[in-house]
Write a protein that holds these residues in place. Sequence first.
Motif, PDB file in Angstrom:
ATOM      1  N   GLY A  77      -3.822  -0.425  -4.348  1.00 58.24           N
ATOM      2  CA  GLY A  77      -2.600  -0.008  -5.035  1.00 58.24           C
ATOM      3  C   GLY A  77      -2.177   1.382  -4.627  1.00 58.24           C
ATOM      4  N   ASN A  78      -1.540   2.087  -5.554  1.00 60.25           N
ATOM      5  CA  ASN A  78      -1.007   3.416  -5.291  1.00 60.25           C
ATOM      6  C   ASN A  78      -2.137   4.440  -5.249  1.00 60.25           C
ATOM      7  N   LEU A  79      -2.177   5.198  -4.161  1.00 63.47           N
ATOM      8  CA  LEU A  79      -3.203   6.211  -3.957  1.00 63.47           C
ATOM      9  C   LEU A  79      -2.534   7.563  -3.779  1.00 63.47           C
ATOM     10  N   VAL A  80      -3.021   8.544  -4.524  1.00 61.01           N
ATOM     11  CA  VAL A  80      -2.514   9.917  -4.406  1.00 61.01           C
ATOM     12  C   VAL A  80      -3.660  10.794  -3.932  1.00 61.01           C
ATOM     13  N   LEU A  81      -3.481  11.403  -2.758  1.00 56.49           N
ATOM     14  CA  LEU A  81      -4.448  12.348  -2.204  1.00 56.49           C
ATOM     15  C   LEU A  81      -4.037  13.739  -2.654  1.00 56.49           C
ATOM     16  N   LEU A  82      -4.911  14.405  -3.363  1.00 56.69           N
ATOM     17  CA  LEU A  82      -4.619  15.738  -3.891  1.00 56.69           C
ATOM     18  C   LEU A  82      -5.351  16.798  -3.088  1.00 56.69           C
ATOM     19  N   TYR A  83      -4.681  17.910  -2.863  1.00 59.86           N
ATOM     20  CA  TYR A  83      -5.253  19.025  -2.103  1.00 59.86           C
ATOM     21  C   TYR A  83      -4.759  20.327  -2.712  1.00 59.86           C
ATOM     22  N   GLU A 110      -1.815   4.498 -10.597  1.00 60.51           N
ATOM     23  CA  GLU A 110      -2.175   5.235  -9.387  1.00 60.51           C
ATOM     24  C   GLU A 110      -3.609   5.734  -9.491  1.00 60.51           C
ATOM     25  N   LYS A 111      -4.233   5.856  -8.347  1.00 58.35           N
ATOM     26  CA  LYS A 111      -5.586   6.402  -8.240  1.00 58.35           C
ATOM     27  C   LYS A 111      -5.440   7.801  -7.654  1.00 58.35           C
ATOM     28  N   ARG A 112      -5.950   8.797  -8.362  1.00 55.72           N
ATOM     29  CA  ARG A 112      -5.812  10.205  -7.964  1.00 55.72           C
ATOM     30  C   ARG A 112      -7.151  10.709  -7.448  1.00 55.72           C
ATOM     31  N   ILE A 113      -7.171  11.108  -6.168  1.00 54.32           N
ATOM     32  CA  ILE A 113      -8.401  11.542  -5.516  1.00 54.32           C
ATOM     33  C   ILE A 113      -8.211  12.941  -4.937  1.00 54.32           C
ATOM     34  N   LEU A 114      -9.075  13.871  -5.332  1.00 59.70           N
ATOM     35  CA  LEU A 114      -9.087  15.209  -4.740  1.00 59.70           C
ATOM     36  C   LEU A 114      -9.860  15.136  -3.437  1.00 59.70           C
ATOM     37  N   VAL A 115      -9.262  15.594  -2.336  1.00 57.93           N
ATOM     38  CA  VAL A 115      -9.885  15.486  -1.013  1.00 57.93           C
ATOM     39  C   VAL A 115     -10.284  16.845  -0.441  1.00 57.93           C
ATOM     40  N   ASP A 116     -10.439  17.842  -1.286  1.00 58.87           N
ATOM     41  CA  ASP A 116     -10.875  19.178  -0.870  1.00 58.87           C
ATOM     42  C   ASP A 116     -12.381  19.330  -1.059  1.00 58.87           C
ATOM     43  N   MET A 168       0.851  -1.184   0.000  1.00 55.70           N
ATOM     44  CA  MET A 168       0.000   0.000   0.000  1.00 55.70           C
ATOM     45  C   MET A 168       0.892   1.240   0.000  1.00 55.70           C
ATOM     46  N   ASN A 169       0.667   2.078  -0.962  1.00 52.30           N
ATOM     47  CA  ASN A 169       1.450   3.298  -1.090  1.00 52.30           C
ATOM     48  C   ASN A 169       0.493   4.486  -1.164  1.00 52.30           C
ATOM     49  N   VAL A 170       0.546   5.353  -0.148  1.00 55.62           N
ATOM     50  CA  VAL A 170      -0.308   6.544  -0.107  1.00 55.62           C
ATOM     51  C   VAL A 170       0.606   7.764  -0.148  1.00 55.62           C
ATOM     52  N   GLN A 171       0.337   8.640  -1.103  1.00 57.06           N
ATOM     53  CA  GLN A 171       1.093   9.884  -1.232  1.00 57.06           C
ATOM     54  C   GLN A 171       0.134  11.054  -1.138  1.00 57.06           C
ATOM     55  N   ILE A 172       0.657  12.186  -0.736  1.00 54.95           N
ATOM     56  CA  ILE A 172      -0.125  13.416  -0.816  1.00 54.95           C
ATOM     57  C   ILE A 172       0.635  14.385  -1.712  1.00 54.95           C
ATOM     58  N   LYS A 173      -0.124  15.068  -2.556  1.00 55.75           N
ATOM     59  CA  LYS A 173       0.492  16.014  -3.484  1.00 55.75           C
ATOM     60  C   LYS A 173      -0.418  17.227  -3.626  1.00 55.75           C
ATOM     61  N   ARG A 174       0.209  18.353  -3.740  1.00 54.30           N
ATOM     62  CA  ARG A 174      -0.539  19.575  -4.025  1.00 54.30           C
ATOM     63  C   ARG A 174      -0.974  19.521  -5.481  1.00 54.30           C
ATOM     64  N   ILE A 175      -2.240  19.734  -5.737  1.00 52.66           N
ATOM     65  CA  ILE A 175      -2.776  19.557  -7.089  1.00 52.66           C
ATOM     66  C   ILE A 175      -2.099  20.478  -8.098  1.00 52.66           C
ATOM     67  N   TYR A 176      -1.627  21.610  -7.640  1.00 49.19           N
ATOM     68  CA  TYR A 176      -0.959  22.556  -8.539  1.00 49.19           C
ATOM     69  C   TYR A 176       0.410  22.061  -8.990  1.00 49.19           C
ATOM     70  N   HIS A 177       0.993  21.127  -8.244  1.00 45.36           N
ATOM     71  CA  HIS A 177       2.305  20.577  -8.589  1.00 45.36           C
ATOM     72  C   HIS A 177       2.189  19.250  -9.321  1.00 45.36           C
ATOM     73  N   SER A 178       1.008  18.678  -9.342  1.00 47.48           N
ATOM     74  CA  SER A 178       0.876  17.318  -9.821  1.00 47.48           C
ATOM     75  C   SER A 178      -0.364  17.136 -10.677  1.00 47.48           C
ATOM     76  N   THR A 179      -0.239  17.409 -11.968  1.00 48.65           N
ATOM     77  CA  THR A 179      -1.384  17.172 -12.834  1.00 48.65           C
ATOM     78  C   THR A 179      -1.142  15.985 -13.760  1.00 48.65           C
ATOM     79  N   ASN A 180       0.034  15.393 -13.697  1.00 42.34           N
ATOM     80  CA  ASN A 180       0.333  14.229 -14.524  1.00 42.34           C
ATOM     81  C   ASN A 180       0.151  12.951 -13.731  1.00 42.34           C
ATOM     82  N   ARG A 181      -0.458  11.981 -14.371  1.00 40.63           N
ATOM     83  CA  ARG A 181      -0.703  10.683 -13.754  1.00 40.63           C
ATOM     84  C   ARG A 181       0.519   9.787 -13.947  1.00 40.63           C
ATOM     85  N   GLU A 182       0.896   9.126 -12.866  1.00 43.79           N
ATOM     86  CA  GLU A 182       1.942   8.117 -12.961  1.00 43.79           C
ATOM     87  C   GLU A 182       1.280   6.765 -13.159  1.00 43.79           C
TER      88      GLU A 182
END
Length: 117
Positions: free
Chosen positions: A93-99, A18-24, A1-15
């Motif tokens: 799998g890989n989860l990216v929390l975007l804020y 990964e599952k990209r979820i906006l949490v705002d 399980m891999n959970v990352q957090i990324k600022r949405i302004y820095h990360s608009t490309n999908r790796e």
Amino acid sequence: MNVQIKRIYHSTNREHNEKRILVDRVWPRGISKEDANLDEWLRDVAPSPELRKWFHHDPEKFELFKEEYKKELDNEEQKAHALQKLKDYAKQGNLVLLYGAKDEEHNHARVIKELLT
């Protein structure tokens, strides 16, 4: 399980894979839905407007904010359901929390990540 957090302004490309979820609760300014490249927008997991406004990303209030936010996640059915959904995604799998917050250290995505890992 891999959970990352990324600022949405820095990360608009999908790796890869990964599952990209906006949490705002509010859509981030200046980002189109196309550019965000999201799998889902989970508004319900975000802090209540009252808690968010009280906190106002003040680092001195962060520990108390974390406590109050965790209470919201435990006690509010919609928030608890959304958090469970994130837990399920994290198991897959890989989860990216975007804020959108400018403060990368003192924000609710960090609290969510802490609860997921």
